[in-house]
Structure formats: C-alpha cells, structure tokens
Design a protein around this motif. Structure first.
Motif, PDB file in Angstrom:
ATOM      1  N   SER A  17      28.192  56.089  57.682  1.00 23.57           N
ATOM      2  CA  SER A  17      27.794  56.132  59.089  1.00 23.57           C
ATOM      3  C   SER A  17      26.294  55.939  59.204  1.00 23.57           C
ATOM      4  O   SER A  17      25.547  56.156  58.264  1.00 23.57           O
ATOM      5  N   GLY A  19      23.486  57.202  61.867  1.00 27.14           N
ATOM      6  CA  GLY A  19      23.100  57.961  63.051  1.00 27.14           C
ATOM      7  C   GLY A  19      24.244  58.691  63.721  1.00 27.14           C
ATOM      8  O   GLY A  19      24.178  58.972  64.914  1.00 27.14           O
ATOM      9  N   LEU A  20      25.317  59.010  62.972  1.00 31.02           N
ATOM     10  CA  LEU A  20      26.444  59.712  63.573  1.00 31.02           C
ATOM     11  C   LEU A  20      26.022  61.126  63.969  1.00 31.02           C
ATOM     12  O   LEU A  20      25.562  61.900  63.150  1.00 31.02           O
ATOM     13  N   ARG A  21      26.162  61.432  65.239  1.00 28.74           N
ATOM     14  CA  ARG A  21      25.852  62.751  65.764  1.00 28.74           C
ATOM     15  C   ARG A  21      27.097  63.281  66.455  1.00 28.74           C
ATOM     16  O   ARG A  21      27.522  62.754  67.470  1.00 28.74           O
ATOM     17  N   SER A  22      27.674  64.295  65.845  1.00 30.41           N
ATOM     18  CA  SER A  22      28.894  64.886  66.376  1.00 30.41           C
ATOM     19  C   SER A  22      28.999  66.300  65.831  1.00 30.41           C
ATOM     20  O   SER A  22      28.792  66.521  64.636  1.00 30.41           O
ATOM     21  N   ASP A  23      29.319  67.259  66.692  1.00 31.97           N
ATOM     22  CA  ASP A  23      29.416  68.652  66.258  1.00 31.97           C
ATOM     23  C   ASP A  23      30.395  68.838  65.111  1.00 31.97           C
ATOM     24  O   ASP A  23      30.117  69.544  64.153  1.00 31.97           O
ATOM     25  N   ARG A  46      31.581  62.727  58.526  1.00 32.86           N
ATOM     26  CA  ARG A  46      30.345  63.255  59.096  1.00 32.86           C
ATOM     27  C   ARG A  46      29.227  62.287  58.726  1.00 32.86           C
ATOM     28  O   ARG A  46      29.481  61.224  58.190  1.00 32.86           O
ATOM     29  N   GLU A  47      28.006  62.653  58.974  1.00 28.70           N
ATOM     30  CA  GLU A  47      26.873  61.792  58.632  1.00 28.70           C
ATOM     31  C   GLU A  47      26.891  61.473  57.143  1.00 28.70           C
ATOM     32  O   GLU A  47      26.880  62.376  56.312  1.00 28.70           O
ATOM     33  N   LEU A  85      29.509  62.217  71.115  1.00 26.77           N
ATOM     34  CA  LEU A  85      29.112  61.702  69.816  1.00 26.77           C
ATOM     35  C   LEU A  85      28.379  60.390  69.982  1.00 26.77           C
ATOM     36  O   LEU A  85      28.512  59.702  70.978  1.00 26.77           O
ATOM     37  N   ARG A  86      27.560  60.092  68.956  1.00 28.07           N
ATOM     38  CA  ARG A  86      26.752  58.869  68.941  1.00 28.07           C
ATOM     39  C   ARG A  86      26.747  58.334  67.523  1.00 28.07           C
ATOM     40  O   ARG A  86      27.010  59.055  66.577  1.00 28.07           O
ATOM     41  N   GLY A  87      26.381  57.084  67.397  1.00 27.16           N
ATOM     42  CA  GLY A  87      26.215  56.490  66.088  1.00 27.16           C
ATOM     43  C   GLY A  87      27.266  55.428  65.795  1.00 27.16           C
ATOM     44  O   GLY A  87      28.073  55.073  66.646  1.00 27.16           O
TER      45      GLY A  87
END
Length: 103
Positions: A17, A19-23, A46-47, A85-87
């Motif tokens: 990934s 820039g993956l941003r997710s809780d 995840r990242e 989420l982003r990325g």
C-alpha cells in the motif's frame, strides 16, 4: 463471485500500500452465495510499503446455499468517521488453492 468445491482452501496473495490510512485496515471476507453464511474473514491489509504475503485459510461448507461464494475486500470499521480510509493498494499473485491434506 466464486464457485469453489466444498472443503479446505487457502487464499494467498501479496499486497502493498501507499499512504493507506485506516483505523482497522482492510480485510478479506468470504461468504456463501446465499448472503447469510459467512465462511471466513481475515488477512488484513494495513500500511505496507513492501510487498507483504497474506493468507486466509477457510472451509467451504457442503450445505445448500453455498454452491457459490463471494470474495470481498471490506473495511471492517463501524460505520461513521472510523470507516474513513485513504491511500492506494496494489495486489498481485492472488490465488485460491486447495489446502494440503494432513499426512
């Protein structure tokens, strides 16, 4: 959609990934075609800047309503702000194989 025979299987893939941003990351989910029977969930992404191998072992039941299956990549976070989420993600070498029989 998938059409897998009943029995033990393994989903294998490699992912990375940017820039993956997710809780809670993203998770693979497999369910029967009836829409009610969940088979498995896991192999969270995840990242990961480098290619990372992921696996999800599961058993397709030999029951009515599971003649076909759905494989989905889901955001497991509860609805609302936590689900943002982003990325970008990249996937390669995605295969489902029969699980090796025990000796």
């Amino acid at each position: 959609p998938l059409l897998l025979a009943p029995g033990d299987h393994v989903l294998r893939l490699r992912a990375r990934s940017d820039g993956l941003r997710s809780d809670q990351g993203l998770a693979w989910s497999l369910s029967c075609g009836d829409g009610r029977t969940r088979i498995a969930e896991g192999a969270r992404l995840r990242e990961a800047a480098a290619w990372t191998p992921l696996e999800l072992a599961f058993t397709v039941p030999d029951t009515d309503g599971c003649e076909g299956q759905w494989l989905r990549l889901l955001n497991p976070a509860p609805r609302g702000v936590g689900q943002t989420l982003r990325g970008e993600i990249q996937l390669t070498d995605v295969v489902i194989v029969r699980a090796a029989a025990s000796p």
